[in-house]
Design an enzyme around this catalytic site. Structure first.
Site, PDB file in Angstrom:
ATOM      1  N   GLY A   1      47.026  35.487  30.441  1.00  0.00           N
ATOM      2  CA  GLY A   1      45.843  35.630  31.283  1.00  0.00           C
ATOM      3  C   GLY A   1      44.598  35.311  30.477  1.00  0.00           C
TER       4      GLY A   1
ATOM      5  N   HIS B   1      45.201  49.314  38.509  1.00  0.00           N
ATOM      6  CA  HIS B   1      43.911  49.026  37.873  1.00  0.00           C
ATOM      7  C   HIS B   1      43.626  47.527  37.874  1.00  0.00           C
ATOM      8  CE1 HIS B   1      40.620  49.093  34.989  1.00  0.00           C
ATOM      9  NE2 HIS B   1      40.619  50.408  35.041  1.00  0.00           N
TER      10      HIS B   1
END
Length: 540
Positions: free
Chosen positions: A172, A82
Site C-alpha cells: 500500500g 480502522h
C-alpha cells in the site's frame, strides 16, 4: 539535555501475535530505542507501538520495524474496522525533550526517504512535515484507503513525496510526519454519560458545531461511562499540551461540573506523558495556592494530588513519565564520588581533575551555602517579615548550586578531548592540518566549560546579596563563606580559562571571550566585597 523523540508507528496487523511480537522485537533490539507500549486491536486489525529514542536511533528503530512488516504483512488480505492505506499505515515523530518540531520534520523526511529507497514503497508526508496544504491531514491523504491507491497514486497531485508513483499491492502506502505530543486524558465524574458528554461538547475545540465552538483549542473530546470504574468520564485528546495543558482542562471540567451539580473525582492519563506537562501543572498550583516548592519530586507529588491522578489507577512517575522511563544515571564519575574520594583524586599524581573541576565544586558550595541560609530563614517566626524576600532569593541559589555540579565532570572531559587531540598522527600535511584543527576545537571546549562555570556562578550574586541583607543573622558566617567560595570558584574558572587561551589562534575569539570573562571576574570581586560589608554592618 538528552534529545528524546517519540515515535508511534501504526501497523495494519492486530491479530497475528507472531507478527505483532516480531515488530516489537525489531524496535526493542535497535540500539538506543526504548519500547514503551504495544497496543494491538483485533477488531481494528491494527497495532500501535510507542517507543522513544535519540534522533538517529529513532529512525533506525522505525526502519527495523518497517522491514519486518514488509516481510510479514500482506495488505491484499487485510480487513479491519480502522481506516488504513498501508502495512505501516502512519509513522509520526514527536518531539519530547531537547528536540524542536523542525528537527522532527527533518527526522520524518530522513525516515521517509530511506523507507522509500530501502523497501521500494511510496511514502507521503503529513502534518507539520507536509509540503502541500491540500494533503496535510491524514484523512485527506488516506481518502479512499488502501483500495483507492491504484487510481490516486498515478495522478499528479497525489504522487508520493518519496518513492515511485506506483501501487505496491502487498504494502500500500505509508504516511509519515512530525506532530506534537498527544496526551490522552480522562476526567472522572460521579454523573451520567450524558452529563459527561455535555461537558466535553462545551470544552472541545469543535464545540457543538460552527455556531457554538468550544472553549479550548487543540482539544478533542466526548463523554462516556466506564463500567470498570463505575463512573462517567470526560475523555479528551490534548493535541498540544502547550496550548491547552491537562491542569487547565481539569479545572474547566470542575467548573462545568459545578454548574450541573455533579462531583469530579480525579483524572487519568492514558499511556505516558512528558515531564513538562506534569511540572506545568505543579507550577500552576504552586502559584495559585502561594506554595513554595523547589524539588522536582515534590512538584510531581503536588500535581498528582491536585489532579487526582491516582483516583482510578496508581500513577507511578517511573512508569508514566517518559523522561523517567528512559532515565539513565548521569555520567558524572567525579561528581558522584564521596568528598574524600574526590579530594584524594585531586591530590593524586594526575593533571585531571584539576583547577577547573575544583572551581566548579567551590562555586557550587558557595551558592549552596547561600541557599541553605535562605532556607533556614524561611518559615521561622522571627523572620516572617522577610518571608516573601526569601521565596524570591532561594530558587536562583538552589538552581545555581545544582547547575554547577555537572560542570565538575564537564571540565575534566573537555581537557580529555584536548589530550586526545595531542595524540593524533602528524606524518603528512593533511594529518597535521587535521591535528591542529582538533587541538583548537579541544582548547575552545576547555575554555567554554570554565566560562560556563563563571556564567552560572554569576547568576547567583543578586540572590546572595539579598540573603546577606535579609537572611538569618545567626548564619552570617555561612553567608560570608558562601560569598568567598563563590568568588574563588569564579576566579579559579577564570584562571583556568586564560591558561587555556594561550594557544588559541583566533584573535576575535580570544577578544570576545576575554572581555566577557573579565566582566564576570570583576563583578564577582565587587559583589563579594559588598556582601562582606553588609554582614559587617549587620553584626555591629
Amino acid at each position: 539535555m538528552n534529545k528524546i523523540v517519540e515515535c508511534v508507528p501504526n501497523f495494519s496487523e492486530g491479530r497475528d501475535r507472531q507478527t505483532i511480537d516480531a515488530i516489537a522485537d525489531a524496535i526493542a533490539k535497535t540500539p538506543g530505542c526504548s519500547l514503551l507500549d504495544v497496543d494491538p486491536g483485533k477488531s481494528t486489525n491494527r497495532t500501535v507501538y510507542t517507543f522513544v529514542a535519540d534522533p538517529d536511533s529513532v529512525v533506525e528503530g522505525a526502519l527495523a520495524a518497517a522491514g519486518v512488516a514488509r516481510e510479514k504483512i500482506d495488505m491484499r488480505r487485510h480487513h479491519g474496522e480502522h481506516p488504513r492505506m498501508g502495512a505501516l499505515d502512519v509513522c509520526p515523530f514527536i518531539p519530547v525533550t531537547g528536540v524542536s518540531m523542525d528537527e522532527c520534520v527533518e527526522i520524518s523526511k530522513r525516515f521517509g526517504k530511506r523507507l522509500a529507497e530501502e523497501l521500494d514503497v511510496p511514502v507521503y508526508l503529513y502534518e507539520t512535515s507536509a509540503t502541500l496544504d491540500y494533503r496535510k491531514k491524514l484523512p485527506q491523504i488516506r481518502e479512499g484507503q488502501y483500495e483507492g491507491i491504484p487510481q490516486r497514486i498515478v495522478q499528479e497531485k497525489w504522487k508520493p513525496d518519496f518513492g515511485r508513483a506506483r501501487f505496491v499491492p502487498e504494502w500500500g502506502a505509508t504516511v509519515t510526519g512530525a506532530r506534537f505530543f498527544l496526551i490522552a486524558y480522562n476526567v472522572n465524574l460521579l454523573g451520567t454519560p450524558n452529563q459527561a458528554h455535555r461537558i466535553a461538547l462545551n470544552l472541545r475545540e469543535a464545540g457543538r458545531g460552527l455556531e457554538q465552538p468550544g472553549r479550548f483549542k487543540a482539544v478533542k473530546g466526548m463523554g462516556w461511562y466506564v463500567d470498570d470504574y463505575n463512573l462517567a468520564q470526560v475523555t479528551l485528546n490534548l493535541n498540544n499540551y502547550l496550548v491547552t495543558p491537562p491542569h487547565i482542562l481539569f479545572e474547566a471540567v470542575k467548573e462545568e461540573a459545578a454548574k450541573l451539580k455533579i462531583a469530579v473525582t480525579g483524572s487519568q492519563i492514558v499511556g505516558v506523558v512528558p515531564l513538562q506537562a506534569i511540572l506545568q501543572a505543579a507550577e500552576y498550583y504552586i502559584e495559585k495556592e502561594g506554595l513554595f516548592i523547589l524539588d522536582e519530586d515534590q512538584k510531581i507529588r503536588l500535581a498528582v494530588e491536585r489532579l487526582g491522578l491516582n483516583s482510578v489507577a496508581p500513577f507511578d512517575p517511573k512508569t508514566k513519565i517518559i523522561e523517567y522511563i528512559i532515565a539513565t544515571a548521569p555520567n558524572e564519575p567525579l561528581a558522584g564520588m564521596s568528598v574524600r574520594a574526590f579530594i584524594e583524586q585531586v591530590a593524586g599524581r594526575s593533571i585531571a581533575p584539576g583547577g577547573g573541576s575544583a572551581s566548579a565544586v567551590i562555586a557550587a558550595l558557595g551558592a549552596g551555602l547561600g541557599a541553605m541560609v535562605g532556607k533556614l530563614t524561611l518559615g521561622v517566626r522571627k523572620f516572617e517579615a522577610v518571608d516573601a524576600e526569601m521565596r524570591k532569593l532561594i530558587p536562583p541559589l538552589h538552581e545555581a548550586a545544582l547547575a554547577l555540579i555537572p560542570m565538575i565532570d564537564a571540565d575534566t572531559n573537555a581537557f580529555a578531548d584536548y589530550v586526545a587531540a595531542l595524540g593524533l598522527p602528524e606524518n603528512t600535511e593533511e594529518e597535521n592540518r587535521f591535528r591542529k584543527a582538533q587541538l583548537q576545537l579541544g582548547l575552545k571546549k576547555a575554555i567554554e566549560v570554565p566560562l560556563s562555570i563563571m556564567t552560572l556562578g554569576d547568576k547567583a550574586w543578586d540572590a546572595m546579596l539579598g540573603v546577606a541583607q535579609y537572611g538569618n543573622i545567626a548564619s552570617r558566617s555561612d553567608v560570608a563563606l558562601g560569598a568567598r567560595a563563590l568568588e574563588v570558584g569564579i576566579w579559579g574558572a577564570y584562571r583556568t580559562l586564560i591558561n587555556n587561551m594561550d594557544d588559541i589562534n583566533d584573535p576575535e575569539y580570544r577578544k570576545k571571550i576575554m572581555e566577557k570573562a573579565g566582566v564576570i571576574r570583576d563583578r564577582s570581586a565587587e559583589n563579594c566585597q559588598k556582601i562582606l560589608d553588609i554582614l559587617e554592618k549587620r553584626s555591629v
